[in-house]
Structure formats: structure tokens, C-alpha cells
Scaffold this active site. Sequence first.
Site, PDB file in Angstrom:
ATOM      1  N   ASP A 281      38.750  31.221  34.255  1.00 35.06           N
ATOM      2  CA  ASP A 281      39.237  31.997  35.386  1.00 35.06           C
ATOM      3  C   ASP A 281      39.631  30.969  36.452  1.00 35.06           C
ATOM      4  OD1 ASP A 281      40.024  33.889  37.192  1.00 35.06           O
ATOM      5  OD2 ASP A 281      38.300  35.197  36.876  1.00 35.06           O
TER       6      ASP A 281
HETATM    7  C1  BGC Z   1      40.942  36.637  38.733  1.00 32.77           C
HETATM    8  C2  BGC Z   1      41.634  36.742  37.390  1.00 32.77           C
HETATM    9  C3  BGC Z   1      43.099  36.430  37.569  1.00 32.77           C
HETATM   10  C4  BGC Z   1      43.226  35.042  38.165  1.00 32.77           C
HETATM   11  C5  BGC Z   1      44.655  34.608  38.367  1.00 32.77           C
HETATM   12  C6  BGC Z   1      41.218  35.319  39.420  1.00 32.77           C
HETATM   13  O1  BGC Z   1      40.765  35.338  40.727  1.00 32.77           O
HETATM   14  O2  BGC Z   1      39.559  36.821  38.555  1.00 32.77           O
HETATM   15  O3  BGC Z   1      41.463  38.021  36.853  1.00 32.77           O
HETATM   16  O4  BGC Z   1      43.757  36.543  36.350  1.00 32.77           O
HETATM   17  O5  BGC Z   1      42.595  35.022  39.424  1.00 32.77           O
HETATM   18  O6  BGC Z   1      45.250  35.310  39.399  1.00 32.77           O
END
Ligand code: BGC
Length: 743
Positions: A281
Site C-alpha cells: 500500500d
Molecule cells: C490506499 C489504497 C490506494 C493507494 C493509492 C492508499 O492510501 O489505502 O487503497 O490504492 O493509497 O492511492
Amino acid sequence: MTYKRPSFRVLCSLVLVAFTVACSTSEKVQTSDPQASALSSNEGNGINMSHEAQINELISKMTLEEKVNMIHGVSSFTSGGVPRLGIPEMVMSDGPHGVRPEHGRDWALDNAGNDSSTYLPTGVGLAATWNPELGYAFGEVLGSEAKARGKDIILGPGVNIMRTPLNGRNFEYLSEDPYLTSRMAVGYIKGVQSQGVAACVKHYAANNQEIKRAKVNVEMSERALRELYLPAFKAAITEGGALSIMGAYNKFRGQYCTHNQYLINDILKGEWGFKGLVVSDWGAVMNTMEAINNGTDIEMGTDLLQMPNINYNKFLLGDTVITLVKSGQVKEALIDEKVRRILRVMSHTNMIGAKRTPGALSTKAHQETARRIAEEAIVLLKNDGNLLPLQKTGVKSIAVIGANATRKQAMGGGSSQVLPPYEVTPLQGIQKLAGAGVNVTFAPGFEVTRAEKANQALIDEAVKAAKSADRVIFVGGWTHGYTDAWNGGAYDAEGADKPSLKMPFAQDQLLTAVLKANPNTVVVLIGGGPIDMSQWIGQTKAVVQAWYPGMEGGTALAKVLFGETNPSGKLPVSFPKRLQDSPAHALGQYPGDKDTVNVEYKEDIFVGYRYFDTYKVEPLFSFGHGLSYTTFGYSDLKLNRQGDAVQVQLQVKNTGPVAGAEVVQLYVKDEQSSVKRPEKELKAFSKVFLKPGESKTITLTLAKDAFQFYDEAKKGWVLEPGKFQILAGSSSKDIRARGEVTL
Ligand code: BGC
């Protein structure tokens, strides 16, 4: 900005001819359905391994620096490529219900205006359709649009189990039940990947709250992990063939999920044989050595504080890795393995070795799909005295009340925001369908502010409007927040949980006054899940759950309200009477102890209806509940044992006046067991479309795993011989036919 890939998408001359041949041969199979090739390969799990020799040859041509460049972000949404070898950057995009607006290379929004895309209903709405075919259609739209925008990986679906109704991201997730989640996720993934774009199932694993999400350490029994929190991930990989997976922010049993030995190396890549790539993530890698050793293949993230001068080489999987390999502290083979996984995904998505077929952006057909899904997602929770559907004849005036009637939702909620070319609001949908003969007025009734106080002037205006109208449609519930997703009005949003289940912006007070002024009030709730209705549910005749229904949501809602569409959505999550009745709050820990932020899932396997049914707690609306404008009869349940599997046959008849669809739900109840089991568990379902008077015989198979539980002592799934009840229901509470089988 155009979204055309640079010319290096076609493999440049430095790459082996043999590799080009191998890739284009397989592309013939892939463009029709990549899963077909995946399933026919010996390796399975979404990856056809026939390119391995070519991939290894490509790796052998790379310098260490080039390899390391591929395993970390080089901009906010791309990981590094090797232009010299014709390997492009890998482009990722959120996310679960639409392709996110462009963030350029470093979060600079593209204002050229062509970065809009179809805004589909959010995850919980998709699951409320209980229609896996719509999961596939949803994925197809996403995959096609991602491809048209030059994306390689779409960051979805989100399949975390809804453990507490407070979780700010439940709106993106699917259900409290692992079986329903799995069925919808598999359809979605296959749909995305049918377009030659990779799906990225997230957030692996046990990311069930947003509050303190990067600090939380989740502790749960092995049985809860296996029975509740892993099945959807497993199905996504082994049945859906997902090419990538995202590690979660939180810790699991003391180690960060994104580089968790047990979750990634032992289970995902070991037990499930996953051959695709694990992406962190954003900003979730916390330790270089753990990420190297425990299976993180790409580190993504961004340091917003460093913008616009982010040095991506300083990522934990950046320059440090080069030093570690050069000094002999890390074997280069470990880096090769990460690059190999990335190249496999590139090969499967035709990023290298073959040309992609074109995608399509924001087409009429995609908007139609968004509407169809919204129509099947909307759940009719209550309809006393048949207040719904609204009859155009006889109703001369409708007062639409509530700020959610005019509020656009697409850009709310955090990383899943979408910028659609338009969004039909509930008010617009109602106005259009009501037609010229019905006078539709609007009063906002409440304000979306941080202060959350009742606005007496707005309440008075709403009451006046309610009194003078034949019918009232109240549109309220939760909100999403806009670009200030982490601040005001952000109840269903990333990075925060809801403080309570209480209706925000003093809506209880408003609604009580409106219901008093006009008892013929239909309450429409927008939101990602349950809300506390205790203040007014007794006074209202009709309640409709609309979720966040996407860009055609207003059209779909109006069609349901006026009876052009017969509602067929069913709750994918139990609605408790009050927050304290929810298992995570009644038995478990939430949001975690103060000092270490340990969250112990003491409710264990008793999540959602598994808890309500077993512990005899009455929910407000049960899992699987959803009314229709027609009625259905169940009859002739027949069980046919076939080894350890059971074939279930059942007749369903539309016994009412209009066409409609029923979701027949099969639950299994273990009559005697050496361990405590839930009262019943969903193990199959089927959505049946029936004309008035029509009946159909449906056949569902309960395979061996429908009867098993996870035995911690044996470290495996066990089918304990004995009697099992098979319950066929219109909801988890409304069982219409039953049978018994001895296995
Ligand atoms: C989120 C993800 C997301 C990623 C990219 C993170 O803060 O938890 O679900 O895909 O950001 O935007």
C-alpha cells in the site's frame, strides 16, 4: 494530456525475438479471456508460465540498478521501467469503482479535462446486487477504461470483511460474509483482466478499520483468519486469477502486512502458489530487510511533505538495496525474483511483447452498466402499506428533502474518488421521472458542516414543504467528504472511521419533524453501510438503502421509487439496531488498546449474521434482507447427496403481480460439532428473474467445503460427519424451505 502509451509498449529491438514470438502467440489466447490461458496452464493462479525462459533471459541482461529501479515507485503511480530493454514503467490507478483522475507524475492534477471516467456504484452496492455477472460487467468497464487511459493495474477490488459498521472504507468493500465477497470479487477480477489489465486485490489482510490503520496490530485466531478474513483473497487468487495483490498498512501478529512472512511467503506465495506481484500500500513498507525477504515485490508511496521534489531512489526498496546486494548482505536472486514477478504481470497484460487492444472511456454502454448495477443494488428495507412504488396518478406533489438529494458523491471518500463526466443526483432523477404532471420541490433540511448542528431555519422550511406535499422523499444518511475527505463530512472515507452510528448533521431531529408533518415519507439512505435509525424507524413506512450508487444513481433510484424497476438488492451486511449490538463492539476490541494499538478480534468467527444468529441478538435488518414489489414462493426442496457434496434443487415462483428477481440464499447449519460453529453460514446463492406467475427450478451445488470448518489442531479444513441442515431463505432470517442431510 493523452493516455497513449509511449512507443516502447511494442517491445523494442533489444528484446529477444524469441520472447516476442512467445508473447504474441499467447496474446491470441489472452485477448479473448486471459483466464482461459491461466486455467489451462500447468501453474494456474492466473499466470501462464510459458514465458519463463524468456523472462529469465531478459533479467540476465539487466544491471542491478535497473532491477532495483523496477521494484519501487518512480512517481506517485508508476514503478520503474528499463527503457534500454523496452520495459515500460508500470502504471497503476485507483481504484475500486472507477479509474481515478490523473495525478500526473507527482500528484499534480491534470486539468486538461479528459481524465474523467465512469463512476460505478461503490463496492458495497455491487455486492448488494448479489449478482456475480454484474461483478464481471463492473470489472469489464474498469478494465476497458483503465486500458484506454494507459493504465496497467487497477487497484481493486477491495475485499476486506466488514467487521465493524464504523469502518470508514466499508463503502469500498463488499460484505461481512466471505462467501458473498468471494463470488463478487472473482467476477470483478475476471472482468478487469478480460481487458488485458491486471486487477490488484486489496488490502491483504485484516485491514478492517481506518482509524490508526498504520499502527494497528491485529490479533485473531487462526480459525477466524481462515474462515473469515482470508477466503476472499484466496478466491481472488486461485479462482479469479488476480495478477497482483496489495499489502495492507496494518500489522498482523506483530509484523507489517506488506512484508509479513506468514501472510505473504507462507500462505499467499506458498500455500496458494501465487506467481504474480505483491505491491505495498502507498507508504506501507516500513523495513527494507523484511520487504526484501518477506515477499514485497514493489514499494509504492509518496512523501507528500517532500513534494514536488520527491527522491524515489530514497525509498526503502531504492538505493539501499543496491548497497545491500553489492556488499553481499542480500542475494541478488531475491531481487531477481521480484523482477520476475513484475515481468510476468507485464507479459500477461501485454505491456511487453505484444500490442494491446484499445480500451474505451466513458462510453454510453459503460454508463448503462453503471445504471444497471445501481438498479440491482438498491435495497428496499421497509415498505409498510405499500407506500412504494409511488403512483404518478394521484400524486400531484412531491417534496424532496435532504442535502444528499443534490450532493454529488463521486469525488468523495479518498483514494477511490472518480471524476465522471456527469452524475445524476437523486433530485435530478426524481424530477425527470416524475414528469410534468407532478410538482417536485426541494428543501435541503440539513447542512453538511463540521459543526453538525441543527439548522432550525432549514428544518422549518423542510417541515413546511412536507406539510404541503402529497409525498415526501427524504434523501439523507452518510456523506463522503469531497477533496477534504479527511475533514468535514467524511464519514465514509479513507483515513478515518465514523465516530458513532448516529445520523450526522442533526438529521434525527429533522426527520422526526418531517415524519410528523407528513407520514407518507419515504426515507432514502445514502451511505456505505448501517446508520442508527432508532429515533424514527417506528414512525416511517418506507426505507430505501441506496449506497453510493454511481453516476447514474439518481436515475436508478427514481426508477425504483416509481416502480419502473422492481428492487432486487439484498443487504450484504447486517444492520444492527445500535452500535453496541455489533460483534466487534459487543465482544471484540475496537479501535484497539491505547498504548500498543493491539486490536484483538475476540468475537472470533462470529462476525455479522454469524454473531446475530448465534448469540440471539435481533438486528434491525438482517443480512440478505431486501423487499420486492412482488412476492416469491419457495417449494419442492430436494437434496441429492453426491459423495461429500450435496446438490440442492428448489422451485421458486413469482406469486405477485409484477416481474421481479429473488436472491435465493442457501445456508448450512451443522447440527452437532466438536467446536462452536455459527448458527448458519451462507454457502450458495442464485439470483432468479421471474415474470408474474412464472416459476423456475434452480439447482445449486454445495461442495465439500460448504460443510467444513478450520481445525486449528489439525491445521486444516475438516468435515465432521453428522447431520447438516440446508436452509433456503429470502434472507438469513427469513428461511422459506429446509432439508437435512447426513454426511
Ligand atoms: C490506499 C489504497 C490506494 C493507494 C493509492 C492508499 O492510501 O489505502 O487503497 O490504492 O493509497 O492511492
